[in-house]
Design a protein around this motif. Structure first.
Motif, PDB file in Angstrom:
ATOM      1  N   THR A  25       0.856  -1.182   0.000  1.00 18.83           N
ATOM      2  CA  THR A  25       0.000   0.000   0.000  1.00 18.83           C
ATOM      3  C   THR A  25       0.898   1.240   0.000  1.00 18.83           C
ATOM      4  OG1 THR A  25      -0.080   0.181   2.413  1.00 18.83           O
ATOM      5  CG2 THR A  25      -1.733  -1.251   1.369  1.00 18.83           C
ATOM      6  N   ALA A  26       0.295   2.399   0.090  1.00 16.72           N
ATOM      7  CA  ALA A  26       1.072   3.641   0.141  1.00 16.72           C
ATOM      8  C   ALA A  26       1.980   3.669   1.366  1.00 16.72           C
ATOM      9  CB  ALA A  26       0.136   4.845   0.151  1.00 16.72           C
ATOM     10  N   GLU A  27       1.593   2.998   2.449  1.00 12.62           N
ATOM     11  CA  GLU A  27       2.404   2.946   3.666  1.00 12.62           C
ATOM     12  C   GLU A  27       3.485   1.869   3.589  1.00 12.62           C
ATOM     13  OE1 GLU A  27      -1.172   2.560   4.159  1.00 12.62           O
ATOM     14  OE2 GLU A  27      -1.242   4.742   4.087  1.00 12.62           O
ATOM     15  N   GLY A  28       3.414   0.994   2.616  1.00 11.97           N
ATOM     16  CA  GLY A  28       4.373  -0.098   2.481  1.00 11.97           C
ATOM     17  C   GLY A  28       3.690  -1.441   2.599  1.00 11.97           C
ATOM     18  N   ARG A  29       4.453  -2.429   3.001  1.00 12.16           N
ATOM     19  CA  ARG A  29       3.920  -3.786   3.150  1.00 12.16           C
ATOM     20  C   ARG A  29       4.235  -4.302   4.542  1.00 12.16           C
ATOM     21  NH1 ARG A  29       7.875  -7.797   3.075  1.00 12.16           N
ATOM     22  NH2 ARG A  29       9.835  -7.315   2.058  1.00 12.16           N
ATOM     23  N   GLU A  30       3.722  -5.472   4.846  1.00 13.57           N
ATOM     24  CA  GLU A  30       3.999  -6.123   6.128  1.00 13.57           C
ATOM     25  C   GLU A  30       5.337  -6.858   6.039  1.00 13.57           C
ATOM     26  OE1 GLU A  30       2.124  -5.756   8.791  1.00 13.57           O
ATOM     27  OE2 GLU A  30       0.596  -4.615   7.706  1.00 13.57           O
ATOM     28  N   TRP A  31       5.867  -7.253   7.191  1.00 16.62           N
ATOM     29  CA  TRP A  31       7.048  -8.110   7.232  1.00 16.62           C
ATOM     30  C   TRP A  31       6.689  -9.448   6.601  1.00 16.62           C
ATOM     31  CZ3 TRP A  31      11.907  -6.799   8.965  1.00 16.62           C
ATOM     32  CH2 TRP A  31      12.014  -5.588   9.649  1.00 16.62           C
ATOM     33  N   SER A  32       7.628 -10.104   5.969  1.00 21.34           N
ATOM     34  CA  SER A  32       7.379 -11.398   5.333  1.00 21.34           C
ATOM     35  C   SER A  32       7.085 -12.491   6.351  1.00 21.34           C
ATOM     36  CB  SER A  32       8.575 -11.816   4.474  1.00 21.34           C
ATOM     37  OG  SER A  32       8.763 -10.903   3.423  1.00 21.34           O
ATOM     38  N   ARG A 107      13.582  -1.880   7.280  1.00 22.08           N
ATOM     39  CA  ARG A 107      12.220  -1.533   6.852  1.00 22.08           C
ATOM     40  C   ARG A 107      12.259  -0.655   5.612  1.00 22.08           C
ATOM     41  NH1 ARG A 107       9.394   1.602   8.841  1.00 22.08           N
ATOM     42  NH2 ARG A 107      10.632   2.595  10.457  1.00 22.08           N
ATOM     43  N   GLY A 108      13.187   0.280   5.581  1.00 26.65           N
ATOM     44  CA  GLY A 108      13.321   1.156   4.422  1.00 26.65           C
ATOM     45  C   GLY A 108      13.701   0.401   3.164  1.00 26.65           C
ATOM     46  N   ARG A 109      14.634  -0.536   3.277  1.00 27.47           N
ATOM     47  CA  ARG A 109      15.076  -1.314   2.112  1.00 27.47           C
ATOM     48  C   ARG A 109      13.932  -2.120   1.516  1.00 27.47           C
ATOM     49  NH1 ARG A 109      19.566  -3.069  -0.464  1.00 27.47           N
ATOM     50  NH2 ARG A 109      19.486  -5.128  -1.398  1.00 27.47           N
ATOM     51  N   TYR A 110      13.082  -2.671   2.377  1.00 27.54           N
ATOM     52  CA  TYR A 110      12.026  -3.557   1.912  1.00 27.54           C
ATOM     53  C   TYR A 110      10.651  -2.898   1.861  1.00 27.54           C
ATOM     54  CZ  TYR A 110      15.683  -6.950   2.371  1.00 27.54           C
ATOM     55  OH  TYR A 110      16.879  -7.626   2.226  1.00 27.54           O
ATOM     56  N   ASN A 111      10.598  -1.586   2.107  1.00 33.20           N
ATOM     57  CA  ASN A 111       9.339  -0.845   2.065  1.00 33.20           C
ATOM     58  C   ASN A 111       8.306  -1.469   3.006  1.00 33.20           C
ATOM     59  OD1 ASN A 111       7.517   1.145   1.276  1.00 33.20           O
ATOM     60  ND2 ASN A 111       6.796  -0.022  -0.480  1.00 33.20           N
ATOM     61  N   ILE A 112       8.730  -1.678   4.249  1.00 29.72           N
ATOM     62  CA  ILE A 112       7.882  -2.311   5.257  1.00 29.72           C
ATOM     63  C   ILE A 112       7.248  -1.226   6.118  1.00 29.72           C
ATOM     64  CG2 ILE A 112       7.898  -3.824   7.285  1.00 29.72           C
ATOM     65  CD1 ILE A 112      10.149  -5.404   5.889  1.00 29.72           C
ATOM     66  N   LYS A 113       5.982  -1.404   6.409  1.00 33.89           N
ATOM     67  CA  LYS A 113       5.231  -0.452   7.235  1.00 33.89           C
ATOM     68  C   LYS A 113       5.861  -0.326   8.616  1.00 33.89           C
ATOM     69  CE  LYS A 113       0.770  -1.810   5.275  1.00 33.89           C
ATOM     70  NZ  LYS A 113      -0.512  -2.425   5.591  1.00 33.89           N
ATOM     71  N   GLY A 115       7.370   2.550  11.953  1.00 33.44           N
ATOM     72  CA  GLY A 115       8.058   3.793  12.263  1.00 33.44           C
ATOM     73  C   GLY A 115       9.022   3.611  13.412  1.00 33.44           C
ATOM     74  N   GLY A 116       9.673   4.678  13.766  1.00 34.51           N
ATOM     75  CA  GLY A 116      10.688   4.657  14.803  1.00 34.51           C
ATOM     76  C   GLY A 116      10.179   4.204  16.155  1.00 34.51           C
ATOM     77  N   CYS A 117       8.966   4.615  16.520  1.00 35.36           N
ATOM     78  CA  CYS A 117       8.408   4.236  17.821  1.00 35.36           C
ATOM     79  C   CYS A 117       8.222   2.717  17.907  1.00 35.36           C
ATOM     80  CB  CYS A 117       7.092   4.963  18.054  1.00 35.36           C
ATOM     81  SG  CYS A 117       6.381   4.663  19.677  1.00 35.36           S
ATOM     82  N   GLY A 118       7.670   2.141  16.850  1.00 31.60           N
ATOM     83  CA  GLY A 118       7.500   0.684  16.811  1.00 31.60           C
ATOM     84  C   GLY A 118       8.837  -0.038  16.809  1.00 31.60           C
ATOM     85  N   ASP A 119       9.811   0.523  16.072  1.00 35.56           N
ATOM     86  CA  ASP A 119      11.147  -0.072  16.046  1.00 35.56           C
ATOM     87  C   ASP A 119      11.769  -0.051  17.440  1.00 35.56           C
ATOM     88  OD1 ASP A 119      10.835  -0.369  13.315  1.00 35.56           O
ATOM     89  OD2 ASP A 119      12.076   1.363  12.806  1.00 35.56           O
ATOM     90  N   LEU A 120      11.592   1.048  18.146  1.00 36.29           N
ATOM     91  CA  LEU A 120      12.123   1.177  19.506  1.00 36.29           C
ATOM     92  C   LEU A 120      11.487   0.155  20.438  1.00 36.29           C
ATOM     93  CD1 LEU A 120      13.794   2.660  21.678  1.00 36.29           C
ATOM     94  CD2 LEU A 120      11.870   4.225  21.929  1.00 36.29           C
ATOM     95  N   CYS A 121      10.172   0.070  20.416  1.00 30.99           N
ATOM     96  CA  CYS A 121       9.465  -0.882  21.291  1.00 30.99           C
ATOM     97  C   CYS A 121       9.870  -2.315  20.985  1.00 30.99           C
ATOM     98  CB  CYS A 121       7.955  -0.715  21.136  1.00 30.99           C
ATOM     99  SG  CYS A 121       7.344   0.844  21.804  1.00 30.99           S
ATOM    100  N   THR A 122       9.970  -2.640  19.705  1.00 33.81           N
ATOM    101  CA  THR A 122      10.342  -3.999  19.309  1.00 33.81           C
ATOM    102  C   THR A 122      11.770  -4.316  19.746  1.00 33.81           C
ATOM    103  OG1 THR A 122       8.879  -3.795  17.412  1.00 33.81           O
ATOM    104  CG2 THR A 122      10.435  -5.593  17.359  1.00 33.81           C
ATOM    105  N   ALA A 123      12.681  -3.366  19.549  1.00 29.94           N
ATOM    106  CA  ALA A 123      14.080  -3.583  19.926  1.00 29.94           C
ATOM    107  C   ALA A 123      14.227  -3.740  21.436  1.00 29.94           C
ATOM    108  CB  ALA A 123      14.943  -2.433  19.419  1.00 29.94           C
ATOM    109  N   CYS A 124      13.456  -2.981  22.198  1.00 27.50           N
ATOM    110  CA  CYS A 124      13.560  -3.044  23.662  1.00 27.50           C
ATOM    111  C   CYS A 124      12.884  -4.273  24.257  1.00 27.50           C
ATOM    112  CB  CYS A 124      12.931  -1.795  24.283  1.00 27.50           C
ATOM    113  SG  CYS A 124      13.910  -0.315  24.077  1.00 27.50           S
ATOM    114  N   CYS A 125      11.742  -4.641  23.719  1.00 29.86           N
ATOM    115  CA  CYS A 125      10.912  -5.672  24.358  1.00 29.86           C
ATOM    116  C   CYS A 125      11.011  -7.055  23.728  1.00 29.86           C
ATOM    117  CB  CYS A 125       9.449  -5.220  24.337  1.00 29.86           C
ATOM    118  SG  CYS A 125       9.186  -3.662  25.199  1.00 29.86           S
ATOM    119  N   CYS A 126      11.426  -7.140  22.488  1.00 32.68           N
ATOM    120  CA  CYS A 126      11.394  -8.423  21.773  1.00 32.68           C
ATOM    121  C   CYS A 126      12.689  -8.668  21.014  1.00 32.68           C
ATOM    122  CB  CYS A 126      10.235  -8.437  20.785  1.00 32.68           C
ATOM    123  SG  CYS A 126       8.649  -7.984  21.459  1.00 32.68           S
ATOM    124  N   THR A 127      13.815  -8.426  21.629  1.00 32.45           N
ATOM    125  CA  THR A 127      15.098  -8.496  20.927  1.00 32.45           C
ATOM    126  C   THR A 127      15.294  -9.777  20.119  1.00 32.45           C
ATOM    127  OG1 THR A 127      16.193  -6.940  22.396  1.00 32.45           O
ATOM    128  CG2 THR A 127      17.610  -8.482  21.230  1.00 32.45           C
TER     129      THR A 127
END
Length: 150
Positions: A25-32, A107-113, A115-127
């Motif tokens: 979509t315009a926002e990108g795609r989901e992770w594979s 995410r940028g390379r693969y046009n994945i939906k 943002g930074g906030c989600g990346d931060l939460c994922t990196a902190c909570c689900c390494t």
């Protein structure tokens, strides 16, 4: 003065960046692969749980090689400068910053939906799950280039 025609410069762009043909979509795609499907890759999951610096280092090496050469890294080593950086910053409690930045780059390379906030939460909570998800995304592109997992 006469110039002979030259062949255009070819820059390798890598392989298929949406190997599973997910809708974009315009926002990108989901992770594979979903964040919670990390156990589908038990070896990588185990290393990411026990020693995330190794998985981070390999993911970073593979990403950087795809970005700069358009080909799969021939043999990302277990210990690298990125691995060492992650280990030292993990000891200081700030490794999540490098993980967050790398996740954003992927995410940028693969046009994945996302943002930074989600990346931060994922990196902190689900390494471990985050690192496996990123590894698997890179693996799909590497496979599309004909690189087989060892």
């Amino acid at each position: 003065m006469s110039y002979a025609p030259q062949a255009p410069m070819m820059v390798q762009s890598g392989g298929n960046r949406n190997a599973k043909n997910l809708p974009v979509t315009a926002e990108g795609r989901e992770w594979s692969n979903g964040l919670c499907s990390c156990c589908d890759e038990p070896g990588t999951c185990f290393v990411a749980c026990c020693c995330p610096c190794i998985t981070y280092g390999k993911v970073k090496q593979r990403y950087d090689h795809l970005q700069s050469h358009g080909t799969a890294h021939p043999d990302p080593g277990c210990v690298s400068g990125d691995c060492f950086l992650h280990c030292v910053t993990a000891y200081c409690g700030v490794a999540f910053i490098f993980q967050m930045l790398n996740r954003g780059s992927i995410r940028g390379r693969y046009n994945i939906k996302g943002g930074g906030c989600g990346d931060l939460c994922t990196a902190c909570c689900c390494t471990p799950c985050e690192l496996v998800q990123e590894s698997r995304e890179l693996e799909l592109e590497e496979q599309s280039l004909g690189h087989q997992k060892h």
